[in-house]
Design a protein around this motif. Structure first.
Motif, PDB file in Angstrom:
ATOM      1  N   LEU A   4       0.835  -1.202   0.000  1.00  0.00           N
ATOM      2  CA  LEU A   4       0.000   0.000   0.000  1.00  0.00           C
ATOM      3  C   LEU A   4       0.869   1.252   0.000  1.00  0.00           C
ATOM      4  CD1 LEU A   4      -2.774   1.331   0.195  1.00  0.00           C
ATOM      5  CD2 LEU A   4      -2.628   1.104   2.695  1.00  0.00           C
ATOM      6  N   GLY A   5       1.953   1.230   0.786  1.00  0.00           N
ATOM      7  CA  GLY A   5       2.876   2.363   0.801  1.00  0.00           C
ATOM      8  C   GLY A   5       3.535   2.582  -0.556  1.00  0.00           C
ATOM      9  N   CYS A   6       3.949   1.449  -1.228  1.00  0.00           N
ATOM     10  CA  CYS A   6       4.532   1.591  -2.581  1.00  0.00           C
ATOM     11  C   CYS A   6       3.509   2.160  -3.579  1.00  0.00           C
ATOM     12  CB  CYS A   6       5.044   0.227  -3.043  1.00  0.00           C
ATOM     13  SG  CYS A   6       6.455  -0.399  -2.127  1.00  0.00           S
ATOM     14  N   LEU A   7       2.251   1.757  -3.459  1.00  0.00           N
ATOM     15  CA  LEU A   7       1.202   2.261  -4.355  1.00  0.00           C
ATOM     16  C   LEU A   7       0.991   3.770  -4.144  1.00  0.00           C
ATOM     17  CD1 LEU A   7      -1.014   1.755  -6.431  1.00  0.00           C
ATOM     18  CD2 LEU A   7      -2.549   1.178  -4.546  1.00  0.00           C
ATOM     19  N   ARG A  16       6.302   6.524 -10.988  1.00  0.00           N
ATOM     20  CA  ARG A  16       7.643   5.998 -10.668  1.00  0.00           C
ATOM     21  C   ARG A  16       7.610   5.308  -9.312  1.00  0.00           C
ATOM     22  NH1 ARG A  16      12.071   8.001  -8.003  1.00  0.00           N
ATOM     23  NH2 ARG A  16      10.965   9.973  -7.630  1.00  0.00           N
ATOM     24  N   PRO A  17       7.961   4.046  -9.251  1.00  0.00           N
ATOM     25  CA  PRO A  17       7.896   3.302  -7.978  1.00  0.00           C
ATOM     26  C   PRO A  17       9.049   3.698  -7.052  1.00  0.00           C
ATOM     27  CG  PRO A  17       8.776   1.888  -9.693  1.00  0.00           C
ATOM     28  CD  PRO A  17       8.379   3.173 -10.370  1.00  0.00           C
ATOM     29  N   PRO A  18       8.928   3.374  -5.758  1.00  0.00           N
ATOM     30  CA  PRO A  18      10.014   3.721  -4.826  1.00  0.00           C
ATOM     31  C   PRO A  18      11.290   2.912  -5.046  1.00  0.00           C
ATOM     32  CG  PRO A  18       8.353   2.397  -3.700  1.00  0.00           C
ATOM     33  CD  PRO A  18       7.804   2.725  -5.060  1.00  0.00           C
ATOM     34  N   ILE A  32      16.606  -2.193  -0.716  1.00  0.00           N
ATOM     35  CA  ILE A  32      16.074  -2.472   0.606  1.00  0.00           C
ATOM     36  C   ILE A  32      16.959  -1.816   1.671  1.00  0.00           C
ATOM     37  CG2 ILE A  32      15.702  -4.310   2.317  1.00  0.00           C
ATOM     38  CD1 ILE A  32      13.504  -4.090   0.255  1.00  0.00           C
ATOM     39  N   GLU A  33      18.243  -1.846   1.474  1.00  0.00           N
ATOM     40  CA  GLU A  33      19.155  -1.250   2.448  1.00  0.00           C
ATOM     41  C   GLU A  33      19.030   0.278   2.485  1.00  0.00           C
ATOM     42  OE1 GLU A  33      22.964  -2.622   1.322  1.00  0.00           O
ATOM     43  OE2 GLU A  33      22.660  -4.690   2.069  1.00  0.00           O
ATOM     44  N   ARG A  34      18.550   0.905   1.369  1.00  0.00           N
ATOM     45  CA  ARG A  34      18.437   2.378   1.314  1.00  0.00           C
ATOM     46  C   ARG A  34      17.034   2.882   1.664  1.00  0.00           C
ATOM     47  NH1 ARG A  34      21.592   1.854  -3.611  1.00  0.00           N
ATOM     48  NH2 ARG A  34      19.657   2.099  -4.801  1.00  0.00           N
ATOM     49  N   LEU A  35      16.140   2.012   2.064  1.00  0.00           N
ATOM     50  CA  LEU A  35      14.777   2.452   2.347  1.00  0.00           C
ATOM     51  C   LEU A  35      14.719   3.467   3.477  1.00  0.00           C
ATOM     52  CD1 LEU A  35      12.634  -0.807   2.052  1.00  0.00           C
ATOM     53  CD2 LEU A  35      12.652   1.156   0.529  1.00  0.00           C
TER      54      LEU A  35
END
Length: 562
Positions: A4-7, A16-18, A32-35
């Motif tokens: 939901l957060g990515c959407l 543009r996706p995260p 994932i490490e840079r989130l």
């Protein structure tokens, strides 16, 4: 919740996706490490904290669905505004007024799609409540700026048309008049004239001076969008009526300013027959009114004829300039305008008189040079005939504007008579009966033929070209009986043929002419034009040197032969 957060991130980032992994497990591990260091500044501020609790590596740090529904994402002013519209009919009048006043401040925060599809329809439903119009209309016009002209006319202008003709509350009319530039940009000229101009007309006829003054100040900005017929027949009469009946000095001055802007769009008849009497009827002597009237007269001086300036405008300016309420600077403004208009009248009138003088001189020169021009035309006609080598003895020329036929007479060496026959070689030829007198001298005085003879073939220059007579002389018309009364000459002496003297010839010529041409068939000739010679018959004479008259000699005596 991570998805939901990515959407949410993708929707607010224009697709543009995260994380962009490109089907690589290595890229996925790095993303994932840079989130934890991802920035959400481009998202709405009420989503910043929510995104940090949705897009996170560890599930224990993510918020639940219940926490998400109670977050600031749903507990913000935009969402609350939309929810308030859903229960708007249930609110009190004061709550509605307070809501509409504050709505204009947060409308820029809404996405355009939400404004057009959710907020605008709700606002248009509330225009039925006229008491809320002063607070509802500003919000409607703010959203209307984002519409295309077609959508504006369809979605906004059509629902607003009923409120253009109401008189209360006056704030609604003022709010609409403030958006006149928006109406010009979003409507066509025909839609503006049919749908928006009733708002102007209603404002000019309103009882509130505030609305009247607002409408008068708006009119100069919309003149270019109107046609002359609308200005002349619909707008000007209402302004004229307001100027006559108002007793407020500010309205009078504003009306004069409005009339100043209308002058360039009015025709001469309206300026001279309607606007001029309106200005003449001004009774107030306030300097502000006088100076504004001067500006109107100056503008009229640029569009009316010089006669109107000289007889109507200048006398009024002199009358207004000596009003004692004017100060020195104001009086000098009047003098400057009077001098400029007087100079224009002087220059245009001098030019008009000079043009008249030039026309008269040109006409006089043309009339005086007419005879010389006709003479030149005659000369050029003769020169042309010589150039082409014509042998015609008759030429047409124009003298003093009338056609006259000039006949080239035969040379004196070949008179039309018996002179050639009675030469020294033929002196002994006896004639039977009376002889034809020599009329050479009398032919020189024969007048020109009338204009009607233009169609007669000219005589040949030489008698040698005359064709021979027909075989029978019976076709030659006989001489009238009156010729028998001509006295015969005394018998010749020594076989010679006597000649008649000049007076006798003249007498015979006139008598023959008057009697002869009345009997010749065909067109009638004036007396003395051409003589029909008598038929000469040879007689037998045995004197030496006598000679018979040949057929060719007879031909010389008949100029009417073919």
């Amino acid at each position: 919740m991570f998805a939901l957060g990515c959407l949410i991130y993708t929707v607010h980032s224009h697709g543009r996706p995260p994380m962009e992994n490109r089907n690589s497990i290595h890229n996925y591990r790095k993303n994932i490490e840079r989130l934890s260091s991802t920035k959400y500044d481009h998202l709405p501020y009420h989503l910043h904290e929510v995104m940090y609790h949705l897009i996170t590596r560890y599930p224990s740090q993510r918020m639940t669905a219940a926490e998400f529904q109670s977050s600031k994402y749903f507990d913000n002013v935009l969402v609350s505004t939309v929810k308030f519209f859903e229960s708007f009919p249930e609110k009190t009048k004061d709550d509605k007024i307070s809501f509409m006043k504050g709505l204009i401040r947060i409308l820029p925060q809404f996405p355009e799609r939400v404004l057009l599809r959710k907020i605008l329809p709700c606002l248009l439903q509330e225009i039925k409540d006229h008491s809320l119009l002063p607070y509802t209309l500003p919000n409607i016009f703010f959203i209307a700026q984002k519409l295309s002209p077609v959508d504006f006319c369809e979605k906004v202008l059509r629902p607003l048309k009923p409120i253009f003709v109401i008189s209360e509350p006056v704030q609604s009319l003022v709010a609409c008049l403030d958006q006149m530039e928006l109406f010009k940009q979003k409507t066509t000229s025909s839609a503006f004239k049919d749908d928006v101009m009733p708002l102007i007309y209603n404002s000019l006829e309103a009882k509130s001076p505030v609305v009247q003054e607002k409408a008068l100040r708006v009119i100069p900005t919309i003149i270019d969008s109107l046609d002359i017929l609308t200005i002349k027949s619909s707008l000007f009469p209402r302004i004229q009526n307001l100027f006559v009946h108002t007793t407020i000095l500010a309205i009078k001055v504003t009306t004069l300013i409005c009339l100043h802007s209308l002058v360039k769009s009015l025709d001469n008849f309206t300026l001279t027959e309607k606007l001029m009497p309106l200005l003449k009827g001004i009774k107030t002597k306030e300097p502000s009114v006088m100076i504004t009237t001067l500006a109107v007269y100056d503008e009229m001086g640029k569009h009316v004829e010089k006669d109107v300036i000289a007889t109507e405008i200048l006398p009024q300016l002199w009358k207004l300039s000596v009003v004692p309420t004017l100060n020195l600077d104001q009086f000098q403004k009047f003098m400057k305008s009077i001098k400029l208009l007087s100079t224009r009248v002087e220059e245009e009138h001098c030019k008009q008189l000079q043009d008249i003088k030039n026309i008269e001189e040109h006409t006089k020169q043309y009339m005086e040079g007419g005879n010389e021009k006709n003479k030149d035309e005659v000369g050029s006609s003769i020169d042309f005939e010589k150039l082409v080598g014509t042998t015609s003895g008759m030429t047409n020329s124009i003298v003093n504007g009338q056609n006259k036929v000039q006949m080239e007479m035969l040379p004196n060496s070949f008179p039309l008579g018996t002179t050639n026959l009675l030469s020294s070689n033929n002196s002994n030829v006896p004639l039977n009966g009376s002889i034809q007198p020599d009329i050479t001298n009398s032919l020189n005085s024969i007048p020109s033929l009338p204009n009607s003879l233009n169609s007669i073939s000219p005589l040949p220059n030489s008698l040698n070209n005359i064709p021979s007579l027909p075989n029978s002389l019976n076709s030659i018309p006989s001489l009238p009986n009156s010729l028998n009364s001509i006295p015969s000459l005394p018998p010749p002496k020594n076989g010679t043929t006597p000649r008649m003297s000049s007076p006798t010839i003249s007498t015979y010529s006139s008598n023959i002419t008057s009697e002869l041409f009345n009997t010749i068939p065909g067109p009638k000739f004036s007396s003395g034009s051409i003589l029909q010679p008598s038929i000469l018959k040879p007689t037998n004479n045995t004197n030496s040197g006598n000679q018979k008259i040949s057929q060719a000699d007879l031909t010389m005596f008949d100029p009417f032969s073919k």
